[in-house]
Design a protein around this motif. Structure first.
Motif: not given
Length: 203
Positions: A183-187
């Protein structure tokens, strides 16, 4: 205007190192190890501390927010979100988890034994989710939203600590059932804290 301070990914320390990490354009894409999880005893009987949480000290006069994408959540128990951590017997993980083929929003509160609460949010599939936690007088308030939608309170939990104990918080990812979950964490941010449970979240 909200006092929103980005926490650099490099500022955190992993509880367990993931299979891979890639930082790009301010986001962090993480691949979990297979059979990684956090759980203590209840119902299933096993004890797991193999999940991946990127932690830093949580200043309790601030709220903590973690945002992540859910387009890769497809298999049973794929999960990511925000970890609030005292030690390996006392922690809360809150986020999105796949269960029965549907994304659920929920939290696991662990104080020696794990207590799991969740509810389905099928319309949150493929969206950006933000989890927010605030600490008030021995309790943690957890909220969540999809994209720029309204905040929903998902858990109010007693979580006392001693004066000499330090709470940490940050993004987590687990993959209890399979390899190659990413998954990609954006914050990851420290934010102005609301006044109480029923106060409007600062914008």
């Amino acid at each position: 205007m909200e006092d929103n301070r980005t926490i650099p990914w490099q500022q955190g320390t992993w509880t367990n190192h993931p299979s891979s990490i890639k930082e790009q354009d301010g986001s962090l894409t993480v691949e979990a190890q297979a059979q990684s999880d956090y759980w203590q005893k209840t119902y299933y009987g096993f004890e797991r501390s193999s999940g991946h949480a990127l932690l830093d000290v949580w200043p309790l006069d601030r709220a903590i927010e973690v945002g992540f994408l859910t387009d890769s959540f497809v298999e049973k128990y794929d999960q990511a979100g925000l970890m609030m951590y005292l030690d390996n017997q006392n922690w809360i993980k809150a986020g999105v988890e796949m269960n029965d083929g549907v994304p659920h929003i929920g939290a696991v509160v662990t104080k020696g034994h794990s207590d799991w609460s969740l509810f389905p949010v099928p319309d949150w599939a493929g969206r950006q989710i933000t989890i927010r936690a605030s600490y008030f007088e021995g309790a943690i308030i957890v909220r969540a939203k999809a994209d720029e939608g309204a905040w929903q309170t998902i858990r109010v939990s007693e979580f006392p600590k001693q004066d000499n104990q330090t709470l940490q918080a940050g993004p987590f990812i687990c993959s209890p059932e399979r390899a190659c979950f990413t998954t990609t964490f954006v914050k990851w941010a420290s934010c102005e804290k609301e006044d109480d449970l029923h106060a409007e979240i600062p914008k």
